[in-house]
Design an enzyme around this catalytic site. Structure first.
Site, PDB file in Angstrom:
ATOM      1  N   LYS A  51       1.558 -12.498   7.848  1.00  0.00           N
ATOM      2  CA  LYS A  51       0.435 -11.758   7.271  1.00  0.00           C
ATOM      3  C   LYS A  51      -0.116 -12.622   6.144  1.00  0.00           C
ATOM      4  O   LYS A  51       0.560 -12.857   5.141  1.00  0.00           O
ATOM      5  CB  LYS A  51       0.882 -10.397   6.734  1.00  0.00           C
ATOM      6  CG  LYS A  51      -0.242  -9.646   6.015  1.00  0.00           C
ATOM      7  CD  LYS A  51       0.245  -8.355   5.372  1.00  0.00           C
ATOM      8  CE  LYS A  51      -0.890  -7.669   4.604  1.00  0.00           C
ATOM      9  NZ  LYS A  51      -0.436  -6.413   3.943  1.00  0.00           N
ATOM     10  N   ILE A  65      -3.472  -6.511   9.207  1.00  0.00           N
ATOM     11  CA  ILE A  65      -2.691  -5.460   8.558  1.00  0.00           C
ATOM     12  C   ILE A  65      -3.609  -4.936   7.473  1.00  0.00           C
ATOM     13  O   ILE A  65      -3.851  -5.602   6.468  1.00  0.00           O
ATOM     14  CB  ILE A  65      -1.356  -5.983   8.016  1.00  0.00           C
ATOM     15  CG1 ILE A  65      -0.449  -6.403   9.187  1.00  0.00           C
ATOM     16  CG2 ILE A  65      -0.656  -4.912   7.172  1.00  0.00           C
ATOM     17  CD1 ILE A  65       0.900  -6.959   8.773  1.00  0.00           C
ATOM     18  N   THR A  93       0.824  -1.208   0.000  1.00  0.00           N
ATOM     19  CA  THR A  93       0.000   0.000   0.000  1.00  0.00           C
ATOM     20  C   THR A  93       0.856   1.254   0.000  1.00  0.00           C
ATOM     21  O   THR A  93       0.420   2.312  -0.468  1.00  0.00           O
ATOM     22  CB  THR A  93      -0.950  -0.018   1.212  1.00  0.00           C
ATOM     23  OG1 THR A  93      -1.648  -1.272   1.239  1.00  0.00           O
ATOM     24  CG2 THR A  93      -1.967   1.108   1.145  1.00  0.00           C
ATOM     25  N   TYR A 100       4.929 -12.596   4.704  1.00  0.00           N
ATOM     26  CA  TYR A 100       3.774 -11.998   4.034  1.00  0.00           C
ATOM     27  C   TYR A 100       3.445 -12.833   2.805  1.00  0.00           C
ATOM     28  O   TYR A 100       4.222 -12.885   1.856  1.00  0.00           O
ATOM     29  CB  TYR A 100       4.108 -10.549   3.677  1.00  0.00           C
ATOM     30  CG  TYR A 100       3.062  -9.774   2.916  1.00  0.00           C
ATOM     31  CD1 TYR A 100       1.739 -10.176   2.839  1.00  0.00           C
ATOM     32  CD2 TYR A 100       3.414  -8.585   2.273  1.00  0.00           C
ATOM     33  CE1 TYR A 100       0.793  -9.437   2.140  1.00  0.00           C
ATOM     34  CE2 TYR A 100       2.478  -7.834   1.576  1.00  0.00           C
ATOM     35  CZ  TYR A 100       1.170  -8.266   1.517  1.00  0.00           C
ATOM     36  OH  TYR A 100       0.238  -7.532   0.823  1.00  0.00           O
TER      37      TYR A 100
END
Length: 293
Positions: free
Chosen positions: A161, A203, A45, A133
């Site tokens: 994540k 998250i 992001t 992740y």
């Protein structure tokens, strides 16, 4: 170690494309004031793909400075080159961050054993905790539960994540790891369900826009008050989907611009600013959710 609502923070930019550090400070202050439990610096992001190393490291340094130890900062350090991931981690290790978020290498599609070798090398190179992740929708390569379990034995790898949105996978992984291993949802649409299934936090992209609601939802779920968590989640469910009508972070940036928190919704190419129809839709959703009056 890392629980609750961690916001996957955008990286604000001027129309010139330069990093807008005054707006970055405003965003950090906004999240501290609204109860976010942590910040993710320069992840997906945060447009990590279009920030060169020097800018990436500088944004992380500034976020740590602005957070002033009032809120944890985790730095995105992923790369599809193990050497580059290690270099980034080494360069950011002394900035005051609380840990790293390291994505499955993208594009080159490593084997599961390659992922194990990659993440062990990254974790060996730092004294800070590392969050894995897994986001196969972006990386193509999917880190399987047995691979997560093997990596979870490394003392520096403390959590995952998981952006698959697959709750059954969470339940499959839970018995494979130590009870202290942290599972964080990376899929806002299923984040509440993830928490009620035993996840430890999120998250979140949506938390850019509604940090208070996301932190309250997490706090309720982690306290076992699942009905309250689901009630809060329903209030922002429209936002979960609306923010992803265009590729993230296109609409989160526009929403924050509309809220007056950043000076521009500029994104670096190949991303471009959102379409008018998307802007009109998310503005209505923001009004429905009470974000805009």
């Amino acid at each position: 170690m890392f629980t609750g609502s961690y916001v996957a923070l955008i990286t604000p930019m001027y129309q010139s494309g330069e990093i807008d550090y005054p707006s970055l400070k405003k965003l950090v202050d906004f999240h501290i004031a609204n109860g976010s439990h942590g910040l993710i610096a320069v992840g997906t992001t945060g447009e990590s793909a279009t920030l060169p190393f020097d800018e990436h490291i500088e944004v992380v340094k500034r976020m740590v400075e602005f957070a002033d130890k009032k809120i944890p900062v985790i730095a995105g350090s992923g790369a599809n080159s193990t050497a580059e991931a290690i270099f980034l981690s080494e360069q950011m290790a002394g900035t005051g961050i609380d840990g790293f978020l390291s994505v499955v290498p993208y594009y080159n599609k490593p084997q599961q054993k390659g992922m194990v070798a990659h993440f062990n090398a990254v974790a060996d190179a730092t004294d800070l905790p590392v969050l894995l992740y897994n986001v196969p929708g972006r990386t193509v390569a999917d880190m399987l539960p047995d691979t997560v379990a093997e990596l979870a034995t490394h003392p520096k790898i403390v959590g995952l994540k998981d952006a698959t949105g697959d709750i059954a996978r969470l339940k499959q992984m839970q018995p494979l790891v130590d009870k202290d291993f942290v599972f964080l949802s990376g899929d806002d649409a299923t984040g509440c369900e993830f928490l009620t299934a035993g996840g430890h936090g999120v998250i979140s992209v949506t938390a850019n826009v509604v940090p208070k609601q996301m932190s309250q939802m997490c706090e309720a779920a982690l306290a076992g008050n699942y009905s309250k968590a689901k009630e809060i989640d329903q209030q922002i469910a429209e936002l979960h989907s609306a923010l992803f009508i265009e590729p993230n972070p296109v609409l989160p940036k526009w929403a924050l611009y509309k809220m007056g928190l950043i000076q521009s919704a500029f994104l670096r190419l190949p991303l471009i600013e959102s379409e008018l129809d998307s802007q009109n839709h998310i503005e209505q959703v923001m009004r429905n959710s009470g974000v805009l009056s």
